[in-house]
Design a protein around this motif. Structure first.
Motif, PDB file in Angstrom:
ATOM      1  N   TRP A  26       0.815  -1.211   0.000  1.00 60.27           N
ATOM      2  CA  TRP A  26       0.000   0.000   0.000  1.00 60.27           C
ATOM      3  C   TRP A  26       0.854   1.270   0.000  1.00 60.27           C
ATOM      4  N   GLY A  27       2.093   1.201  -0.434  1.00 62.40           N
ATOM      5  CA  GLY A  27       2.987   2.351  -0.364  1.00 62.40           C
ATOM      6  C   GLY A  27       2.467   3.590  -1.078  1.00 62.40           C
ATOM      7  N   LYS A  28       1.713   3.404  -2.170  1.00 69.20           N
ATOM      8  CA  LYS A  28       1.207   4.556  -2.919  1.00 69.20           C
ATOM      9  C   LYS A  28      -0.031   5.178  -2.271  1.00 69.20           C
ATOM     10  N   GLN A  29      -0.560   4.535  -1.240  1.00 64.21           N
ATOM     11  CA  GLN A  29      -1.731   5.082  -0.551  1.00 64.21           C
ATOM     12  C   GLN A  29      -1.365   5.800   0.748  1.00 64.21           C
ATOM     13  N   MET A  30      -0.355   5.337   1.450  1.00 60.17           N
ATOM     14  CA  MET A  30      -0.131   5.784   2.823  1.00 60.17           C
ATOM     15  C   MET A  30       0.101   7.287   2.933  1.00 60.17           C
TER      16      MET A  30
ATOM     17  N   ILE B 252      -2.350   0.395  -7.442  1.00 58.13           N
ATOM     18  CA  ILE B 252      -0.990   0.648  -7.917  1.00 58.13           C
ATOM     19  C   ILE B 252      -1.031   1.168  -9.356  1.00 58.13           C
ATOM     20  N   ASP B 253      -1.806   0.497 -10.208  1.00 56.31           N
ATOM     21  CA  ASP B 253      -1.827   0.829 -11.633  1.00 56.31           C
ATOM     22  C   ASP B 253      -2.341   2.242 -11.898  1.00 56.31           C
ATOM     23  N   ASN B 254      -3.371   2.661 -11.169  1.00 63.49           N
ATOM     24  CA  ASN B 254      -3.891   4.027 -11.306  1.00 63.49           C
ATOM     25  C   ASN B 254      -4.130   4.559  -9.895  1.00 63.49           C
ATOM     26  N   PHE B 255      -3.040   4.702  -9.158  1.00 64.24           N
ATOM     27  CA  PHE B 255      -3.136   5.065  -7.743  1.00 64.24           C
ATOM     28  C   PHE B 255      -3.756   6.445  -7.539  1.00 64.24           C
ATOM     29  N   ALA B 256      -3.530   7.375  -8.471  1.00 61.24           N
ATOM     30  CA  ALA B 256      -4.079   8.723  -8.302  1.00 61.24           C
ATOM     31  C   ALA B 256      -5.601   8.689  -8.293  1.00 61.24           C
ATOM     32  N   LYS B 257      -6.190   7.992  -9.267  1.00 59.39           N
ATOM     33  CA  LYS B 257      -7.647   7.901  -9.312  1.00 59.39           C
ATOM     34  C   LYS B 257      -8.172   7.076  -8.140  1.00 59.39           C
ATOM     35  N   PHE B 258      -7.491   5.993  -7.824  1.00 57.13           N
ATOM     36  CA  PHE B 258      -7.912   5.149  -6.697  1.00 57.13           C
ATOM     37  C   PHE B 258      -7.941   5.962  -5.401  1.00 57.13           C
ATOM     38  N   ASN B 259      -6.897   6.712  -5.143  1.00 58.84           N
ATOM     39  CA  ASN B 259      -6.834   7.486  -3.899  1.00 58.84           C
ATOM     40  C   ASN B 259      -7.940   8.535  -3.832  1.00 58.84           C
ATOM     41  N   VAL B 260      -8.237   9.162  -4.964  1.00 54.93           N
ATOM     42  CA  VAL B 260      -9.320  10.144  -4.985  1.00 54.93           C
ATOM     43  C   VAL B 260     -10.656   9.483  -4.669  1.00 54.93           C
TER      44      VAL B 260
END
Length: 437
Positions: A95-99, A329-337
């Protein structure tokens, strides 16, 4: 730097097989020591500057879970913390791209599932699916109690999504919102389509020959190579530094035997199927649920589509643009939003409320074709059960003429018509098929 706190040898009443208690022979064969597990977790998180907080072991003695608890900014206390449960074979480091991103607005808690990563290896002696569920879910409940969480927004990927759903069925009063990311075991085996493993892999799985065991047999040379091939095949577009760190992190996490692997083979008999699939059980769900799948995910979202109209609570199915099975991971920007949006809706619903059907409509948000989406449109399915009081007109317009079943028609966001959209072919490598996590 994250650090796993030393284990208390007097805290457990069951034999543990964590890296801290591995035999000298196994340490020599694997090339892994307890300290090396610490540094491997550090490295995979440091690539994205994910956290400077130390991780710690929390929960029931003998089944304590490695936990990374990142506080949110001042004033974020009213938000239910975002709790991240990973899939089979990975760990909290995935989850490194989310934390870092999510902790800008909220407390974020990532945990290694029971018997995985840096968590303690409790014994599993059961044979049934129910006993396997208990092995995971009750350890996770003890972990929640140790943390003192009263309400949490539970985000689970693959196996973690399966366990999150079961947890919410057992303990709905502690779950403010469910987000299930490509959950396993939602549909019966015959509906798993391309996600099912080959017959030879199914036989290996039934005999407890897991990918982790293959890597352990291979030791420091072959095992490391196998982990590296998996990561390179699945995450070819990611930075080389992160792929190297992830491959080492996975290999080190798998070095110590774990009964959790046996429990998973009882819970998911064919590495993705489910003897008593969750689709039927989830009709009793009392917690709002958002399903997220990658646009090119090999996991089939058909069962989730069918489930939404049958729920008595708010729910939705959304495809993350340009992403595969690891949409975070693949589209972390959209996922996080998307995660931040869902959490904001839960906060707006009040301390004891859940996001409503109308508010959980993520169509407009996902249809925003910014640079992070690559201009792709997304299939999405309106939330809310058929005939529900809070169902909006757009939801009703998406439904087919079969009002009795509440069947939904698929529509690409931004299209004027409601014509079905052809699904994109799943992207799955041979190695990934073996490691279905």
């Amino acid at each position: 730097m994250t650090q796993i706190k030393p284990q208390d040898p007097n805290s457990s009443t069951t034999p543990l097989r964590t890296p801290a208690t591995m035999s000298k022979l196994r340490i020599w064969w694997s090339g892994v020591t307890p300290e090396y597990l610490n540094s491997a977790q550090d490295r995979v998180l440091d690539v994205f500057s994910s956290s400077s907080a130390p991780s710690q072991l929390l929960g029931r003695p003998g089944a304590r879970l490695n936990t990374l608890d990142i506080p949110g900014p001042e004033g974020s206390e009213e938000r239910p913390p975002i709790v991240l449960w990973h899939g089979f074979g990975t760990g909290l480091g995935i989850w490194g791209k989310q934390m870092k991103a999510l902790s800008q607005h909220s407390r974020v808690i990532a945990v290694d599932l029971p018997g995985m990563g840096g968590s303690e290896r409790a014994s599993f002696v059961g044979e049934s699916e129910k006993e396997a569920e208990d092995y995971f879910v009750e350890a996770l409940e003890a972990w929640r109690s140790a943390l003192g969480l009263q309400r949490m927004m539970l985000v689970g990927h693959a196996l973690g999504g399966h366990l999150a759903a079961v947890y919410a069925l057992r303990y709905p009063h502690f779950v403010a919102q469910l987000v299930l990311v490509s959950p396993q075991g939602l549909a019966p085996a015959e509906n798993e389509s391309e996600a099912a493993v080959s017959p030879s892999m199914a036989v290996m799985w039934a005999r407890g020959i897991t990918p982790q065991r293959l890597c352990r047999w291979g030791g420091r040379t072959v095992g490391r190579s196998l982990a590296g091939r998996l990561v390179d095949a699945r995450f070819a577009g990611e930075p080389q530094a992160w792929r190297d760190a992830l491959a080492e992190y996975l290999y080190v996490s798998w070095a110590a035997p774990s009964d959790a692997e046996v429990a998973v083979t009882r819970l998911l008999p064919f590495a993705g199927s489910h003897a008593q699939h969750l689709q039927d059980r989830m009709r009793r769900l009392k917690v709002g649920v958002v399903f997220l799948y990658g646009q090119h995910d090999w996991a089939d979202h058909g069962a989730a589509d069918e489930l939404i109209p049958q729920l008595a609570v708010a729910g939705s199915v959304t495809l993350v643009p340009g992403a595969g099975h690891y949409s975070f991971i693949d589209n972390f920007a959209k996922f996080n939003v998307l995660i931040e949006k869902v959490q904001a809706l839960v906060v707006a619903a009040g301390p004891m409320g859940h996001a409503s059907s109308s508010s959980l409509n993520l169509n407009a948000l996902v249809a925003d074709t910014g640079s992070d989406t690559g201009g792709l449109t997304v299939e999405t399915f309106q939330i809310g059960g058929p005939g529900s009081d809070n169902e909006n007109e757009e939801a009703q317009s998406h439904r087919s003429g079969d009002s009795a079943t509440g069947t939904l028609k698929r529509r690409a966001v931004g299209e004027a018509s409601a014509a079905p959209v052809a699904a994109a072919p799943p992207s799955k490598t041979v190695i990934e098929e073996l490691f279905v996590f």
